[in-house]
Enzyme design. Structure first.
Site, PDB file in Angstrom:
ATOM      1  N   PRO A 115       0.826  -1.222   0.000  1.00 18.55           N
ATOM      2  CA  PRO A 115       0.000   0.000   0.000  1.00 18.55           C
ATOM      3  C   PRO A 115       0.850   1.258   0.000  1.00 18.55           C
ATOM      4  O   PRO A 115       1.910   1.314   0.620  1.00 18.55           O
ATOM      5  CB  PRO A 115      -0.805  -0.113   1.308  1.00 18.55           C
ATOM      6  CG  PRO A 115      -0.761  -1.555   1.672  1.00 18.55           C
ATOM      7  CD  PRO A 115       0.536  -2.085   1.161  1.00 18.55           C
ATOM      8  N   SER A 131      11.835 -18.833   3.547  1.00 18.26           N
ATOM      9  CA  SER A 131      13.046 -18.013   3.415  1.00 18.26           C
ATOM     10  C   SER A 131      13.817 -17.839   4.721  1.00 18.26           C
ATOM     11  O   SER A 131      14.911 -17.280   4.722  1.00 18.26           O
ATOM     12  CB  SER A 131      12.691 -16.642   2.835  1.00 18.26           C
ATOM     13  OG  SER A 131      11.836 -15.939   3.711  1.00 18.26           O
ATOM     14  N   LYS A 150      13.329  -6.610   1.299  1.00 14.14           N
ATOM     15  CA  LYS A 150      14.142  -7.151   2.384  1.00 14.14           C
ATOM     16  C   LYS A 150      15.455  -6.392   2.539  1.00 14.14           C
ATOM     17  O   LYS A 150      15.907  -6.114   3.654  1.00 14.14           O
ATOM     18  CB  LYS A 150      14.407  -8.637   2.124  1.00 14.14           C
ATOM     19  CG  LYS A 150      13.159  -9.503   2.233  1.00 14.14           C
ATOM     20  CD  LYS A 150      13.456 -10.964   1.920  1.00 14.14           C
ATOM     21  CE  LYS A 150      12.207 -11.814   2.082  1.00 14.14           C
ATOM     22  NZ  LYS A 150      12.434 -13.237   1.763  1.00 14.14           N
TER      23      LYS A 150
END
Length: 761
Positions: free
Chosen positions: A348, A667, A710
């Site tokens: 968003p 992950s 990340k």
């Protein structure tokens, strides 16, 4: 010298000579005039006011022609109303106003009557009397009381008496009163009576037709039939039928489609207007003729101006802009949109919806949007069948009907938030809409006619791809809008957000100035997001507080350098960062819908029987990663000088902080393995190292996604070394340049390399 006459203005009433009549007065000025006239010779001049709602009446508000009347009686009524009974003597015209206050006083003059042939007047008078006799026979209910015996001998008396009976309009009566020519007045009355005779004849004819259709005791049926016959005689809906046929002919439908639509027009023509079916058919035909079957807006194929427009509206997003320019270029060359539907995916606040609006602006198309969030009814897409009461076409065709062109940019917002239930699956309904090979003949359940959607430029947005059905995802080209770097946020704030919020809050650059230090503080200490939506809110909050000072007069100009005064202490706590090396704690990286974040994995060994305990709301995939990591460390016990018996002597507790947040995905594999190895090797994990990657039982490190988010999270939390899978090296372009410059990236292929970089000696 002429003697002035006292004048009184009346509303919505016209008096004629030779009448004995009355009128009501209540205004102060009228009462003054009345009292003055009673005090003199009881003669008063009465004229009609032009507009009944005028309060302060002046000369311009009164007709110049009126009548001289003799006051016969005064009657007091409730509410301070006086009724005046008068005998009208003659008509006169106002020559000049002498006084306006306290009442009107005027000079009067005679109306000059032209010389006219007595024979012509006599002949016209006879014709008028003949018409009058015919009218009295046809309409005996009419009140002819004002026509006294003397009127039949005097043309002028008859004209005035008839005018008061047959003319309903005030303007028509005034026209008779002010007309100098007696002949013209008689002709006007004759024409009116002739018209009335015709109308009475038509009415009787209609009543006769109605009586033939119904029985005497069926009164309700009789009334309906009477209304139906009136509609047929007057042709109430004939104009509508003709207009529908003309509009349908102009649309130039194929023959089979035209026949189907004209069949509905014929049904409308034969359906009574009182029938509920009449409204249903009419609503359908309105939808058909108002849809933009062949109406298109002109497009802008100037790629330079399109690129300039995109650059002006959005900072960065170079790949996205490049893809949009390619899209427009292909559209210009092929003049078709048979290309994959664009789907913008990202967290968003990164500008997905606004960039779609910019696409419309850059391409010169109109823009229409439809939010799919929470849509679970297939009829929202395909429309309701016409068997239901209140049925209507779907929101797709409704949007095109409102925008009035068949080639807009159509935004399908929040496509990942659709759901399905017993009312159908809107996702499956969209398959036809978004397939370039099918949507040229899209059939809405309500319309039941094929509509060409191939010219519409459909663009979709989503926060995540996980909830989009695979068949639907297969029809779209996914373009990812990742989070912004700090540098990008700073530029966006300076160029777009700050000027926008200053304007929205009624300020100017003379009232407020944001220094770079304040913008940096907003980004680093008061917001934590991938996009810039919350950043814009915080800028707006500062502007509102400054606006209060400007309005109250306390401070005309504010230079924003620090934010504590406006927003309070920093909202992003520094405790999120690891400040020292620890045994059993490793830093991983996670992707969320609002961007990336660092995630610590904590492992402790407690004397026990070799059990394993997992906490932190972990999904199945993440739990499996924990078991895999433990087995991997066990298999390398000899290499790292771990006593194999320790695995049986100690229970292992693996915990992921922020337990209220659900976590899943593979992950974190190498992070878990590193934390477990740290506990059994008794070697601390470097607090400045973060890692992400899936691990296998044999120790291979596999690639993961979300590199940009990340890596930005790692930079934000002070990480200096980033461990990534060697298989991800091909995706290095996803990692922002600012991250590559400030963080060392270690590309690893096995878990041994991870331990080498992460575990202290």
């Amino acid at each position: 010298t002429k003697k002035p006459a006292i004048m009184l203005a009346i509303k919505e009433q016209v008096l004629f000579p030779y009448q004995n009549t009355h009128f009501d007065v209540s205004s102060e000025k009228s009462l003054q005039a009345l009292n003055k006239a009673l005090g003199e010779d009881k003669t008063i001049f009465v004229a009609t006011q032009r507009h009944a709602n005028t309060i302060n009446v002046g000369p311009k508000d009164i007709f110049r022609v009126g009548v001289v009347a003799q006051i016969k009686q005064i009657i007091k009524l409730p509410n301070n109303i006086i009724r005046v009974v008068v005998s009208v003597v003659e008509r006169k015209e106002i020559d000049a106003y002498i006084n306006i206050q306290p009442c009107f006083e005027v000079l009067l003059k005679d109306i000059v009557v032209p010389e006219e042939s007595d024979r012509v007047i006599e002949a016209t008078f006879r014709g008028l009397k003949s018409l009058l006799e015919d009218y009295k026979k046809l309409d005996p209910k009419k009140n002819f009381e004002p026509l006294q015996e003397a009127a039949y001998e005097n043309p002028e008396k008859m004209v005035y008496a008839l005018a008061s009976i047959i003319f309903a309009s005030e303007n028509d009566k005034l026209k008779i009163l002010s007309e100098p020519s007696l002949l013209a007045r008689m002709e006007e009355c004759a024409v009116k009576i002739a018209n009335e005779i015709d109308l009475v004849g038509i009415e009787r004819n209609l009543q006769s037709k109605v009586k033939k259709r119904v029985e005497k005791n069926q009164r309700e049926y009789y009334l309906k039939e009477q209304q139906k016959v009136i509609s047929e005689e007057l042709g109430d809906n004939e104009d509508d039928i003709i207009k529908y046929r003309e509009k349908i002919a102009a649309l130039a439908f194929p023959k089979d489609m035209e026949e189907r639509v004209l069949k509905e027009v014929s049904r409308l023509q034969s359906t009574p207007s009182q029938s509920p079916e009449y409204g249903v058919i009419r609503a359908y035909l309105d939808t058909v003729v108002e849809l933009p079957w062949k109406t298109s807006s002109e497009q802008n194929f100037d790629l330079k101006s399109a690129k300039a427009s995109l650059d002006n509206d959005h900072y960065g997003l170079e790949k996205v802009k490049e893809r949009i320019i390619e899209y427009l270029a292909v559209n210009k060359l092929t003049n078709t949109l048979k290309a994959p539907i664009l789907c913008f995916v990202g967290p968003p606040g990164v500008g997905k919806t606004s960039i779609v609006s910019s696409i419309a602006k850059a391409s010169g198309r109109k823009f229409v949007s439809m939010s799919l969030g929470g849509v679970r009814d297939e009829a929202e897409i395909r429309g309701h069948r016409r068997t239901y009461i209140g049925s209507m076409c779907g929101r797709l065709l409704s949007g095109l009907r409102n925008i009035k062109v068949n080639n807009p940019v159509f935004l399908l917002d929040e496509i990942d938030k659709m759901s399905s239930d017993f009312r159908g699956d809107p996702g499956s309904a969209l398959l036809e809409v978004l397939d370039p090979n099918q949507n040229h003949e899209f059939k809405d359940h309500y319309l039941e006619l094929p509509f060409d959607l191939s010219k519409v430029m459909f663009v979709t947005t989503a926060n995540s791809l996980d909830t989009i059905p695979l068949p639907l995802l297969d029809r779209m080209e996914v373009i990812e809008l990742s989070g912004y770097t700090y540098e990008e946020k700073q530029e966006i704030a300076k160029k777009y957000l700050v000027p926008k919020q200053i304007e929205n809050n009624g300020l100017t650059n003379d009232n407020i100035v944001f220094l770079d230090t304040a913008i940096k503080s907003l980004i680093y200490s008061h917001t934590s997001e991938s996009g810039v939506r919350n950043l814009e809110r915080q800028i707006g909050a500062v502007c509102r507080k400054v606006a209060v000072g400007v309005v109250s007069g306390e401070k005309e100009k504010a230079i924003i350098a620090t934010l504590e005064k406006y927003l309070g202490p920093p909202k992003i706590a520094q405790k999120q960062k690891r400040l020292f090396d620890e045994i059993g704690v490793a830093t991983g990286l996670a992707w969320t819908a609002v961007g990336g974040k660092t995630l610590n994995v904590e492992v402790v060994a407690i004397k026990g029987k070799g059990d394993i305990k997992l906490t932190g709301q972990l999904g199945e995939v993440m739990q499996e990663s924990c078991y895999t990591a433990l087995s991997l460390v066990k298999s390398r016990a000899e290499k790292y000088k771990i006593n194999p018996e320790d695995f049986a002597k100690y229970d292992l507790h693996i915990h992921f902080p922020e337990g209220a947040t659900k976590k899943d995905g593979p992950s974190a594999g190498i992070t878990i393995a590193t934390a477990i190895a740290s506990v059994f090797c008794k070697r601390a994990v470097d607090c400045k190292v973060a890692m992400t990657g899936e691990v296998t039982l044999t120790g291979r490190v596999l690639a993961i996604g979300g590199l940009k988010e990340k890596s930005l999270a790692a930079l934000r939390d002070g990480v200096t070394t980033l461990i990534l899978a060697k298989e991800n090296e091909k995706d290095i372009e996803e990692i922002p340049k600012s991250v590559q410059e400030k963080i060392k990236i270690k590309w690893v292929g096995s878990i041994d390399e991870v331990f080498e970089f992460a575990l202290k000696k």
